[in-house]
Design a protein around this motif. Structure first.
Motif, mmCIF file in Angstrom:
data_model
loop_
_atom_site.group_PDB
_atom_site.id
_atom_site.type_symbol
_atom_site.label_atom_id
_atom_site.label_comp_id
_atom_site.label_asym_id
_atom_site.label_seq_id
_atom_site.Cartn_x
_atom_site.Cartn_y
_atom_site.Cartn_z
ATOM 1 N N ILE A 1 106.581 70.184 58.326
ATOM 2 C CA ILE A 1 105.260 69.715 57.341
ATOM 3 C C ILE A 1 104.643 70.395 56.209
ATOM 4 N N ILE A 2 104.873 69.978 55.014
ATOM 5 C CA ILE A 2 104.489 70.543 54.390
ATOM 6 C C ILE A 2 103.145 70.173 53.324
ATOM 7 N N THR A 3 101.995 70.045 53.118
ATOM 8 C CA THR A 3 101.406 69.543 52.762
ATOM 9 C C THR A 3 101.118 69.461 50.907
ATOM 10 N N GLU A 4 100.677 68.064 50.561
ATOM 11 C CA GLU A 4 100.885 67.880 48.900
ATOM 12 C C GLU A 4 101.084 69.261 47.779
ATOM 13 N N SER A 5 99.975 69.687 48.770
ATOM 14 C CA SER A 5 99.197 71.046 47.682
ATOM 15 C C SER A 5 100.386 72.398 47.911
ATOM 16 N N GLY A 6 101.387 72.394 48.898
ATOM 17 C CA GLY A 6 102.191 73.326 49.389
ATOM 18 C C GLY A 6 101.520 74.631 50.532
ATOM 19 N N ARG A 7 101.300 73.915 50.882
ATOM 20 C CA ARG A 7 101.370 75.030 52.219
ATOM 21 C C ARG A 7 101.402 74.665 53.648
ATOM 22 N N GLU A 8 102.203 75.214 54.128
ATOM 23 C CA GLU A 8 103.191 74.835 55.827
ATOM 24 C C GLU A 8 101.258 73.992 56.492
ATOM 25 N N PHE A 9 101.756 73.137 57.540
ATOM 26 C CA PHE A 9 100.780 72.656 58.339
ATOM 27 C C PHE A 9 101.308 72.971 59.030
ATOM 28 N N VAL A 10 102.520 72.810 59.602
ATOM 29 C CA VAL A 10 102.209 73.496 61.150
ATOM 30 C C VAL A 10 104.592 72.644 61.089
ATOM 31 N N SER A 11 104.727 73.311 62.225
ATOM 32 C CA SER A 11 106.560 73.684 62.431
ATOM 33 C C SER A 11 106.956 73.965 63.364
ATOM 34 N N ASP A 12 108.575 73.378 63.683
ATOM 35 C CA ASP A 12 108.983 73.027 65.191
ATOM 36 C C ASP A 12 110.010 73.794 64.930
ATOM 37 N N TYR A 13 111.144 74.637 66.317
ATOM 38 C CA TYR A 13 112.717 75.167 65.773
ATOM 39 C C TYR A 13 113.342 74.252 66.915
ATOM 40 N N PHE A 14 114.351 73.864 67.015
ATOM 41 C CA PHE A 14 115.039 72.960 67.463
ATOM 42 C C PHE A 14 116.027 74.313 68.595
ATOM 43 N N SER A 15 116.213 73.297 69.285
ATOM 44 C CA SER A 15 117.332 74.686 70.366
ATOM 45 C C SER A 15 118.726 73.936 70.718
ATOM 46 N N PRO A 16 120.120 75.019 70.885
ATOM 47 C CA PRO A 16 120.837 73.794 70.422
ATOM 48 C C PRO A 16 120.767 73.158 71.433
ATOM 49 N N GLY A 17 122.033 71.819 70.560
ATOM 50 C CA GLY A 17 121.791 70.742 71.091
ATOM 51 C C GLY A 17 120.380 69.648 71.262
ATOM 52 N N GLU A 18 120.023 70.292 70.712
ATOM 53 C CA GLU A 18 118.271 69.350 70.331
ATOM 54 C C GLU A 18 118.208 68.464 69.061
ATOM 55 N N THR A 19 118.544 67.277 69.138
ATOM 56 C CA THR A 19 117.620 66.224 67.890
ATOM 57 C C THR A 19 116.612 66.065 67.733
ATOM 58 N N ARG A 20 115.509 65.801 68.264
ATOM 59 C CA ARG A 20 113.957 65.680 68.974
ATOM 60 C C ARG A 20 112.990 66.350 69.160
ATOM 61 N N THR A 21 111.774 66.501 68.292
ATOM 62 C CA THR A 21 110.501 67.060 68.516
ATOM 63 C C THR A 21 109.616 66.635 67.887
ATOM 64 N N SER A 22 108.617 67.650 68.443
ATOM 65 C CA SER A 22 107.012 67.013 67.946
ATOM 66 C C SER A 22 106.755 67.546 67.216
ATOM 67 N N LEU A 23 105.695 67.410 66.352
ATOM 68 C CA LEU A 23 104.895 67.927 65.681
ATOM 69 C C LEU A 23 103.881 68.088 65.255
ATOM 70 N N LEU A 24 102.397 68.083 66.146
ATOM 71 C CA LEU A 24 101.182 68.300 66.290
ATOM 72 C C LEU A 24 100.643 67.694 64.795
#
Length: 280
Positions: free
Chosen positions: A86-109
């Motif tokens: 998630i990149i905020t409207e001011s251009g800062r990265e707020f939170v990120s997550d990486y997918f493991s092989p085969g994963e198609t779902r994740t959760s961003l706090l």
């Protein structure tokens, strides 16, 4: 359908990619339907799954024993995703997550990101997805609509029935996204910090602690009015506040008895500033 494909280059590191993305957000806004509107958070950009072929579903879920909210992101299995941010409207990265092989779902706090553990600010942000031969930026705007349902003493609410002197405000989420109440104010001054999540179509209660407690010390003097119109406000993460006035009668002939008079009267909410406007 709004999405942008960028040829993937594994030799570009993460910091460089985010730097390029930050500088390109203004141009992205012009081609994706985003605007510089100051009333962000009303969901006008549409959910990400309506903006990109790569997003199958998004939802806001209650996690961490009801004290946190997270954005659940499901990606189509047509690509092999590597990361989402998630990149905020001011251009800062707020939170990120990486997918493991085969994963198609994740959760961003959403309520404790990389920015000093503050909740995601209200505004028109970007969901940045990287995957197999694709990088795409998707408009992300969170928000719902809350309405005031009723105001009662805690002892008269069937789900509370405790807390003598507490005032209970019942709020209903009439929108399509989960949200949360975060603060209560009385006559413009902060009363309590709260965290009360409410799912779409559901109600929950926000308490004003000891507001109608029968205490002599808080009674008005005999030369003051025995009735007061108190302005109460419930604020939310990404939605307009609920503001209303409630008349309270004070009887100080013996002790101090407080009584709610009439029904609360809602006040039209003013626009809440977005992250861009409040930054210095």
């Amino acid at each position: 359908m709004t999405h942008k494909n960028i040829p993937r280059n594994s030799s570009i590191d993460r910091r460089t990619v985010l730097g390029l993305l930050s500088g390109g957000l203004a141009a992205l806004a012009g081609c994706s339907g985003l605007s510089d509107s100051s009333d962000g958070g009303d969901g006008s950009a549409g959910p990400p799954e309506e903006q990109s072929d790569y997003i199958e579903e998004t939802s806001i879920e209650i996690v961490e024993n009801g004290r946190q909210l997270a954005l659940e992101v499901a990606v189509t299995d047509e690509i092999e995703p590597s990361s989402v941010s998630i990149i905020t409207e001011s251009g800062r990265e707020f939170v990120s997550d990486y997918f493991s092989p085969g994963e198609t779902r994740t959760s961003l706090l959403l309520t404790a990101g990389d920015d000093k553990y503050k909740p995601l600010p209200r505004g028109q942000h970007t969901l940045y997805l990287r995957g197999d031969d694709v990088e795409t930026e998707i408009p992300l705007e969170l928000g719902t609509t809350f309405e005031l349902e009723k105001v009662v003493p805690a002892t008269e609410h069937p789900d509370v029935r405790e807390g003598l002197g507490h005032l209970v405000v019942v709020i209903r989420n009439v929108g399509e996204r989960t949200g949360a109440a975060t603060r209560t104010l009385m006559n413009g001054k902060e009363k309590e910090d709260v965290f009360v999540p409410v799912e779409p179509g559901e109600t929950n209660v926000v308490r004003y602690f000891s507001l109608i407690e029968d205490t002599v010390s808080s009674c008005p003097r005999v030369d003051e009015s025995a009735k007061r119109d108190e302005q109460l406000t419930v604020e939310f993460l990404w939605s307009d506040p609920v503001m209303f006035t409630q008349t309270i009668s004070y009887e100080n002939s013996s002790g101090c008895k407080r009584t709610l008079i009439g029904t609360p009267e809602e006040v039209t909410a003013t626009s809440v500033e977005t992250e861009t406007e409040t930054e210095t």
